[in-house]
Motif scaffolding. Structure first.
Motif, mmCIF file in Angstrom:
data_model
loop_
_atom_site.group_PDB
_atom_site.id
_atom_site.type_symbol
_atom_site.label_atom_id
_atom_site.label_comp_id
_atom_site.label_asym_id
_atom_site.label_seq_id
_atom_site.Cartn_x
_atom_site.Cartn_y
_atom_site.Cartn_z
ATOM 1 N N ASP A 1 0.871 -1.138 0.146
ATOM 2 C CA ASP A 1 -0.056 -0.008 0.110
ATOM 3 C C ASP A 1 0.649 1.253 0.206
ATOM 4 O O ASP A 1 0.491 2.229 -0.673
ATOM 5 C CB ASP A 1 -1.011 -0.083 1.241
ATOM 6 C CG ASP A 1 -2.263 -0.897 1.074
ATOM 7 O OD1 ASP A 1 -2.491 -1.156 -0.124
ATOM 8 O OD2 ASP A 1 -2.779 -1.066 1.975
ATOM 9 N N ILE A 2 1.841 1.263 0.667
ATOM 10 C CA ILE A 2 2.854 2.430 0.809
ATOM 11 C C ILE A 2 3.524 2.683 -0.337
ATOM 12 O O ILE A 2 3.628 3.663 -1.129
ATOM 13 C CB ILE A 2 4.011 2.154 1.879
ATOM 14 C CG1 ILE A 2 3.380 2.202 3.035
ATOM 15 C CG2 ILE A 2 5.068 3.293 1.732
ATOM 16 C CD1 ILE A 2 4.352 2.170 4.227
ATOM 17 N N SER B 1 0.660 4.173 -2.832
ATOM 18 C CA SER B 1 0.564 5.210 -2.714
ATOM 19 C C SER B 1 1.707 6.394 -3.177
ATOM 20 O O SER B 1 1.392 7.679 -3.450
ATOM 21 C CB SER B 1 0.217 5.807 -1.237
ATOM 22 O OG SER B 1 1.585 5.620 -0.555
ATOM 23 N N ASN B 2 2.874 5.680 -3.133
ATOM 24 C CA ASN B 2 4.000 6.370 -3.896
ATOM 25 C C ASN B 2 4.231 6.350 -5.443
ATOM 26 O O ASN B 2 4.665 7.347 -5.912
ATOM 27 C CB ASN B 2 5.287 6.108 -3.192
ATOM 28 C CG ASN B 2 5.333 6.338 -1.687
ATOM 29 O OD1 ASN B 2 4.607 7.653 -1.421
ATOM 30 N ND2 ASN B 2 6.086 5.535 -0.958
ATOM 31 N N LEU C 1 -4.982 2.409 3.029
ATOM 32 C CA LEU C 1 -3.479 2.589 3.690
ATOM 33 C C LEU C 1 -3.601 2.662 5.288
ATOM 34 O O LEU C 1 -2.887 2.041 5.906
ATOM 35 C CB LEU C 1 -2.671 3.559 3.110
ATOM 36 C CG LEU C 1 -1.485 4.035 3.729
ATOM 37 C CD1 LEU C 1 -0.581 2.951 3.501
ATOM 38 C CD2 LEU C 1 -0.870 5.441 3.289
ATOM 39 N N VAL D 1 -2.235 -0.169 8.045
ATOM 40 C CA VAL D 1 -1.351 0.019 9.319
ATOM 41 C C VAL D 1 -1.963 -0.094 10.501
ATOM 42 O O VAL D 1 -1.284 -0.632 11.262
ATOM 43 C CB VAL D 1 -1.196 1.815 9.249
ATOM 44 C CG1 VAL D 1 -0.821 2.152 10.582
ATOM 45 C CG2 VAL D 1 -0.526 2.433 8.163
#
Length: 142
Positions: free
Chosen positions: A35-36, A39-40, A115, A119
């Protein structure tokens, strides 16, 4: 002089239970990392990876949840850490299921809720695994 000993009842997870619980941790953490990355980079494949990793984590955690329920049922004292462990694992699984539903959305609709759910699930599974793989007791003084 009489000595009274308080029995220390332990309810440790068995080998299969430990493998399933421990195996769910890297799956959920991998979903968080995917997910990180998504998102990037906005590469849709990262969202697909996350969805599959969450599905695997839910499978492992769900089977571990069944073992935790069996351990809770056969425990002599139903309260304490075995109950907290079972409740945390159940909460983690339910939030993970919501996360899986969130990841079933199309493209960037997954963000940012997916995201944040990843977490939350990752933190919960690490805490749950730590508690579940440590010294579970259902009675005794300590």
């Amino acid at each position: 002089m009489t000595t009274t000993t308080h029995p220390d009842y332990r309810c440790r997870p068995g080998p299969l239970h430990s493998i399933l619980l421990g195996g769910s941790v890297p799956l959920f953490l991998g979903a968080l990392l995917s997910d990180i990355a998504y998102s990037n980079s906005f590469q849709i494949q990262w969202a697909n990876f996350a969805a599959w990793l969450i599905a695997g984590g839910l499978l492992f955690a769900g089977l571990a949840l069944l073992f935790a329920l069996a351990n809770l049922i056969r425990a002599e004292h139903k309260g304490g850490r075995p109950l907290v462990y079972f409740a945390l694992l159940l909460i983690t699984w339910v939030i993970g299921l919501v996360n899986a539903f969130e990841h079933a959305k199309d493209a960037y609709a997954v963000m940012p809720a997916g995201l944040w759910l990843s977490v939350l699930v990752s933190v919960l599974i690490v805490i749950t695994a730590w508690l579940g793989l440590s010294n579970l007791r259902n009675g005794g003084v300590r």
